[in-house]
Design a protein around this motif. Sequence first.
Motif, mmCIF file in Angstrom:
data_model
loop_
_atom_site.group_PDB
_atom_site.id
_atom_site.type_symbol
_atom_site.label_atom_id
_atom_site.label_comp_id
_atom_site.label_asym_id
_atom_site.label_seq_id
_atom_site.Cartn_x
_atom_site.Cartn_y
_atom_site.Cartn_z
ATOM 1 N N ILE A 182 0.835 -1.216 0.000
ATOM 2 C CA ILE A 182 0.000 0.000 0.000
ATOM 3 C C ILE A 182 0.872 1.270 0.000
ATOM 4 O O ILE A 182 0.651 2.175 -0.794
ATOM 5 C CB ILE A 182 -1.006 0.005 1.177
ATOM 6 C CG1 ILE A 182 -2.025 -1.134 1.039
ATOM 7 C CG2 ILE A 182 -1.715 1.351 1.302
ATOM 8 C CD1 ILE A 182 -3.146 -0.913 0.054
ATOM 9 N N PRO A 183 1.900 1.329 0.881
ATOM 10 C CA PRO A 183 2.763 2.516 0.827
ATOM 11 C C PRO A 183 3.437 2.698 -0.529
ATOM 12 O O PRO A 183 3.651 3.829 -0.975
ATOM 13 C CB PRO A 183 3.814 2.239 1.916
ATOM 14 C CG PRO A 183 3.144 1.300 2.856
ATOM 15 C CD PRO A 183 2.242 0.442 2.016
ATOM 16 N N ILE A 184 3.781 1.598 -1.190
ATOM 17 C CA ILE A 184 4.394 1.709 -2.511
ATOM 18 C C ILE A 184 3.370 2.224 -3.517
ATOM 19 O O ILE A 184 3.670 3.066 -4.358
ATOM 20 C CB ILE A 184 5.011 0.359 -2.937
ATOM 21 C CG1 ILE A 184 6.218 0.076 -2.051
ATOM 22 C CG2 ILE A 184 5.389 0.369 -4.417
ATOM 23 C CD1 ILE A 184 6.889 -1.246 -2.280
ATOM 24 N N ALA A 185 2.149 1.743 -3.395
ATOM 25 C CA ALA A 185 1.080 2.240 -4.270
ATOM 26 C C ALA A 185 0.870 3.738 -4.043
ATOM 27 O O ALA A 185 0.628 4.494 -4.977
ATOM 28 C CB ALA A 185 -0.215 1.472 -4.007
ATOM 29 N N GLU A 186 1.021 4.157 -2.789
ATOM 30 C CA GLU A 186 0.840 5.577 -2.459
ATOM 31 C C GLU A 186 1.878 6.452 -3.137
ATOM 32 O O GLU A 186 1.555 7.486 -3.700
ATOM 33 C CB GLU A 186 0.973 5.785 -0.941
ATOM 34 C CG GLU A 186 -0.166 5.249 -0.144
ATOM 35 C CD GLU A 186 -1.051 6.365 0.372
ATOM 36 O OE1 GLU A 186 -0.643 7.523 0.347
ATOM 37 O OE2 GLU A 186 -2.164 6.055 0.804
ATOM 38 N N THR A 187 3.141 6.040 -3.054
ATOM 39 C CA THR A 187 4.200 6.907 -3.579
ATOM 40 C C THR A 187 4.333 6.795 -5.089
ATOM 41 O O THR A 187 4.940 7.642 -5.716
ATOM 42 C CB THR A 187 5.568 6.590 -2.927
ATOM 43 O OG1 THR A 187 5.818 5.191 -3.063
ATOM 44 C CG2 THR A 187 5.586 6.974 -1.475
ATOM 45 N N SER A 188 3.771 5.756 -5.684
ATOM 46 C CA SER A 188 3.959 5.577 -7.120
ATOM 47 C C SER A 188 2.720 5.973 -7.922
ATOM 48 O O SER A 188 2.694 5.783 -9.132
ATOM 49 C CB SER A 188 4.325 4.125 -7.412
ATOM 50 O OG SER A 188 3.296 3.289 -6.944
ATOM 51 N N GLY A 189 1.723 6.504 -7.229
ATOM 52 C CA GLY A 189 0.541 6.945 -7.960
ATOM 53 C C GLY A 189 -0.414 5.821 -8.336
ATOM 54 O O GLY A 189 -1.372 6.029 -9.068
ATOM 55 N N LEU A 190 -0.137 4.608 -7.839
ATOM 56 C CA LEU A 190 -1.013 3.482 -8.177
ATOM 57 C C LEU A 190 -2.221 3.403 -7.251
ATOM 58 O O LEU A 190 -3.151 2.644 -7.496
ATOM 59 C CB LEU A 190 -0.233 2.163 -8.084
ATOM 60 C CG LEU A 190 0.871 1.956 -9.122
ATOM 61 C CD1 LEU A 190 1.698 0.724 -8.789
ATOM 62 C CD2 LEU A 190 0.258 1.820 -10.510
ATOM 63 N N ILE A 191 -2.185 4.184 -6.186
ATOM 64 C CA ILE A 191 -3.203 4.036 -5.150
ATOM 65 C C ILE A 191 -4.608 4.352 -5.666
ATOM 66 O O ILE A 191 -5.587 3.747 -5.226
ATOM 67 C CB ILE A 191 -2.870 4.890 -3.899
ATOM 68 C CG1 ILE A 191 -3.728 4.463 -2.702
ATOM 69 C CG2 ILE A 191 -3.032 6.384 -4.146
ATOM 70 C CD1 ILE A 191 -3.448 3.081 -2.185
ATOM 71 N N GLU A 192 -4.677 5.266 -6.629
ATOM 72 C CA GLU A 192 -5.983 5.647 -7.129
ATOM 73 C C GLU A 192 -6.675 4.453 -7.799
ATOM 74 O O GLU A 192 -7.831 4.151 -7.501
ATOM 75 C CB GLU A 192 -5.828 6.789 -8.114
ATOM 76 C CG GLU A 192 -7.079 7.589 -8.288
ATOM 77 C CD GLU A 192 -6.785 8.873 -9.038
ATOM 78 O OE1 GLU A 192 -7.044 8.903 -10.243
ATOM 79 O OE2 GLU A 192 -6.271 9.813 -8.407
#
Length: 375
Positions: A182-192
């Motif tokens: 999840i933190p990686i998704a947050e910093t890489s713009g994948l979280i959306e």
Amino acid sequence: VNDSYGHGTGDQLIRAVAAGLKVLIPQGAVLARIGGDEFAIAFLSDGENAAALQLSEQILDFLVEPLEIGRRVVVVGASIGIAMSPAGAIDREELVRRSDLAMYKAKEAGRARMTLYDPSMDADREQRNALELDLRIAIESGDLTLAYQPLVDAGTHALTGVEALVRWNRPGHGPVSPELFIPIAETSGLIESLGLFVLRKACETAKQWPELNVSVNVSPGQFRNPAFTDYVRYVLKQTEIEASRITLEITEGYMIQNPQRTRQSIERLKGLGVKVALDDFGSGFSSIGYLRQFGFDRIKIDRSLVMGVNEDKRQREMLQATVALARSLDIPVTAEGIETEGQAVAMRLFGCDCLQGYLFGKPLTAERITEMLDE
Ligand code: C2E
Ligand code: CA
Ligand code: CA
Ligand code: CA
């Protein structure tokens, strides 16, 4: 430079920071703005890193003081990465790359840090890049799944709801914890796109369980997006789910930094008919006095607090007071991470109306939840 209150990296702010840095740097040093809110300082030293560490400390000290920008007072911080080129052996681009890498490590370690480059950071970065790439593929090809953990009534232990938890089985590696990706998704713009997948899947699945409430985790990166409410509205409409059966769980970190925006976002979400819960309560710095103004529909007491309920007298008292305060604001409370009968009894006694934890069920497949409802 990290503008922690989200006022943006306006030119005025950047100029104020640059002016401060100019005063601090040693004679002969070069100060450059790399872009956005990133600066680089280059200077010759005696071959030891003490000078760079000392300068970094001075910069962090300087930035601790609030900056006056126009009529606003802005609090900023910095994450600093340091790389050395002994006897000029490393070329300029590589030096910048290394300090950049070290800066990201500093960022990960928390606010206002400085970090020296070391070669293991290259390996870390490569692993992280590979993970990010695989995650991107997993999201695009729909390889993420959801598990559903039971939420039960504190008195009867009857199933009243589930919390949707994302699962990723990384090809060739096995399951990866959401706490990692999840933190990686947050910093890489994948979280959306990840968040949208989770919300849609959870709402679709919820339709088979008209008697259950379904909780969905929302990460700060999603919540920060001004269009988040529109996403939620869209998914609710698309899946034709009854909005009042959906609870969005948000954590306190973002809320403390942006109380104003948080309040507005919560209001808009509630306007759609969904419920909003405060997750991981007690794990960070949230003050209970804050709670009333946000209009949360529910508070979830963090597992780290619940764990010690029957071991440590002081922790027990603190926990009891916390639940009592929430109750006095008329906000219902869920206790998470219940693993023993003793914890379940205590948390009920303190006034929690809802319990969650391995004692009542681990995160399960949707099929298992359906079976439980049929039993
Ligand atoms: P969380 O929201 O606090 O979720 C509860 C976590 O505690 C889950 O871990 C759950 O499996 C675990 N848990 C529940 N009961 C017990 C118990 O009795 N004992 C122990 N030891 N653990 C228990 P999980 O699934 O690994 O998720 C970790 C975190 O990752 C979540 O914490 C949440 O912050 C985040 N997360 C998970 N799924 C999503 C998602 O779809 N979206 C977002 N944004 N975050 C998610
Ligand atoms: Ca920044
Ligand atoms: Ca949660
Ligand atoms: Ca939680």
